[in-house]
Design a protein around this motif. Structure first.
Motif, short mmCIF file in Angstrom:
data_model
loop_
_atom_site.label_atom_id
_atom_site.label_comp_id
_atom_site.label_asym_id
_atom_site.label_seq_id
_atom_site.Cartn_x
_atom_site.Cartn_y
_atom_site.Cartn_z
N ARG A 72 -2.99 -7.31 4.98
CA ARG A 72 -3.48 -6.17 4.21
C ARG A 72 -2.34 -5.46 3.49
O ARG A 72 -2.48 -5.00 2.36
N PHE A 73 -1.19 -5.36 4.15
CA PHE A 73 -0.02 -4.70 3.56
C PHE A 73 0.42 -5.41 2.28
O PHE A 73 0.87 -4.78 1.33
N MET A 74 0.25 -6.75 2.25
CA MET A 74 0.63 -7.52 1.06
C MET A 74 -0.49 -7.59 0.03
O MET A 74 -0.35 -8.23 -1.01
N GLY A 75 -1.62 -6.96 0.33
CA GLY A 75 -2.71 -6.90 -0.65
C GLY A 75 -3.74 -7.99 -0.52
O GLY A 75 -4.51 -8.24 -1.46
N TYR A 76 -3.81 -8.63 0.65
CA TYR A 76 -4.77 -9.71 0.85
C TYR A 76 -5.74 -9.33 1.96
O TYR A 76 -5.35 -8.76 2.98
N ASP A 77 -7.01 -9.67 1.76
CA ASP A 77 -8.05 -9.32 2.72
C ASP A 77 -8.55 -10.58 3.41
O ASP A 77 -9.00 -11.52 2.76
N SER A 78 -8.43 -10.59 4.73
CA SER A 78 -8.93 -11.71 5.51
C SER A 78 -9.57 -11.15 6.77
O SER A 78 -8.94 -10.42 7.53
N GLY A 79 -10.85 -11.48 6.98
CA GLY A 79 -11.58 -10.92 8.11
C GLY A 79 -11.08 -11.44 9.45
O GLY A 79 -10.46 -12.51 9.53
N THR A 80 -11.39 -10.70 10.50
CA THR A 80 -10.96 -11.08 11.84
C THR A 80 -11.53 -12.43 12.24
O THR A 80 -10.84 -13.25 12.86
N PHE A 81 -12.79 -12.70 11.87
CA PHE A 81 -13.42 -13.96 12.26
C PHE A 81 -12.73 -15.15 11.60
O PHE A 81 -12.50 -16.18 12.24
N THR A 82 -12.38 -15.01 10.32
CA THR A 82 -11.66 -16.08 9.63
C THR A 82 -10.29 -16.29 10.26
O THR A 82 -9.86 -17.43 10.48
#
Length: 322
Positions: A72-82
Motif C-alpha cells: 500500500r505504501f508503494m501505491g499498490y492494492d492487494s487484498g489479504t486473500f490474494t
C-alpha cells in the motif's frame, strides 16, 4: 542443458539430504522402537494438534495481512486473500527448492495484481530481514533461559570452528562484491544497479511507511503464532506435555533452523528435535514421534493450502477481470 542440470541439482540435492537424514535417523531404531513410534502417532491427543494447526494458519494469515502495508505504501492494492494464496503457493514451492517460495509469491502478485516484480521482491527481502531479527531474538531468549543445555548441545552437534571459518569467508566475499558493485563501471554492473532501484524501493517501504505500528503488531502475531504452534503441539504426547516453556523455546529455535536449511525440514526437523529433547529427558522414540507428528501436520497444511491456491487463483482473477 546447463539450466536443466542446475534445476535437477537444486531440487534433487535438498531432497536427497532429507532422505539421507530420515535413513540416518531410522537405522538407529530397532523394529520395536519403530513400532512404538507408530503407537505414539495412533495414541496422540490430536485436539492439541488441531489447536497448533489453527495457530499455524493464523500466522500465515497475519503474514498475508502484514504484506499489505508495504504494498500500500508503494501505491499498490492487494487484498489479504490474494496475499494469503500467494504465500501458500510460495510455501508449497519451498518444499521442492529451498527459498524458491520468495520468487514464486512475487510472481503470483506480478501476474494477478500487476505489481512490478522488483518492488514486490524488495518487500519480501525486507520481511526476511525482520524475520531474521525475530529469529535471532528467539535464539537470544532461548540462550538466556537454557544456556547450559544449549551450549552442550551445540558443542556436541554443531561444528562451531568450521561455521566460524565459513562466516569469515562469506563476510570477505560480501565486502569484495560490495566494492565491485559500488565502484565498477562495467555495463553488466550498471544494468544490475538500474534493476535494483525498484528492489531498493521495496526494501525501504517497510522502514519508511506510516503503518509501522500495525506492521509491528502483525509481526508479533506471526511469531507468537509460530511459538504457539510448537507449544500446543507438545501436549499431543504424554512425554512431551510436561516440557516447560524455556525448553519449548529451545526446541522451537532448533526446529526453525532445521526448516531453514532443508526442504521444509524434511528429515532434519524430527531428527534435530529428538536429539535436543534427549537432553531434557525425553526418549528418542517420543522426541522423534513428536517431531514427525508436528512436521507432518504442518506440511499437510502447506500442501492443502498451496494446491487450493494454485487452483483458485486463476478463477478469482478471471472473475475480478469481468
Amino acid at each position: 542443458m546447463k539450466q536443466k542440470i542446475s534445476k535437477i541439482f537444486n531440487i534433487g540435492l535438498p531432497l536427497l539430504l532429507g532422505v539421507f537424514l530420515i535413513y540416518y535417523a531410522y537405522q538407529q531404531f530397532t523394529a520395536q522402537q519403530i513400532h512404538e513410534i507408530g503407537v505414539q502417532f495412533k495414541n496422540a491427543d490430536y485436539k492439541y494438534i488441531y489447536l497448533a494447526s489453527f495457530f499455524s494458519v493464523l500466522s500465515l494469515w497475519a503474514r498475508a495481512y502484514r504484506w499489505k502495508y508495504a504494498l500500500r505504501f508503494m501505491g499498490y492494492d492487494s487484498g489479504t486473500f490474494t496475499n494469503f494464496m500467494a504465500l501458500s503457493v510460495g510455501y508449497l514451492m519451498n518444499l521442492t527448492v529451498p527459498r524458491s517460495g520468495e520468487i514464486s509469491r512475487a510472481l503470483v502478485l506480478q501476474k494477478y495484481k500487476k505489481v512490478p516484480f522488483d518492488k514486490i521482491f524488495g518487500t519480501i527481502i525486507s520481511e526476511r530481514i525482520i524475520d531474521l531479527f525475530c529469529l535471532l531474538l528467539c535464539v537470544f531468549t532461548a540462550l538466556i533461559l537454557q544456556y547450559d543445555i544449549l551450549k552442550e548441545f551445540l558443542l556436541n552437534y554443531v561444528p562451531v570452528k568450521k561455521l566460524f571459518g565459513l562466516g569469515v569467508f562469506l563476510v570477505l566475499t560480501i565486502i569484495a562484491f560490495t566494492l565491485i558493485f559500488k565502484f565498477s563501471r562495467w555495463k553488466a554492473v550498471v544494468y544490475v544497479k538500474n534493476k535494483i532501484k525498484g528492489l531498493t524501493e521495496g526494501v525501504q517501504s517497510i522502514f519508511r511507511m506510516p503503518y509501522r505500528t500495525g506492521f509491528l503488531f502483525f509481526t508479533l502475531l506471526i511469531w507468537g503464532g509460530y511459538i504457539a504452534t510448537f507449544y500446543f503441539g507438545t501436549f499431543a504426547l504424554a512425554e512431551t506435555s510436561a516440557l516447560t516453556f524455556p525448553v519449548v523455546m529451545s526446541a522451537f529455535v532448533a526446529g526453525s533452523f532445521a526448516i531453514s536449511f532443508t526442504n521444509g525440514g524434511i528429515g532434519a526437523f524430527p531428527l534435530i528435535i529428538s536429539e535436543l529433547l534427549l537432553f531434557y529427558g525425553v526418549s528418542t522414540v517420543s522426541g522423534t514421534a513428536f517431531g514427525w507428528i508436528l512436521w507432518t501436520t504442518q506440511t499437510a497444511i502447506i500442501v492443502i493450502l498451496g494446491v487450493f491456491s494454485l487452483l483458485f487463483l486463476p478463477l478469482i482473477s478471471s472473475k475480478s477481470a469481468r
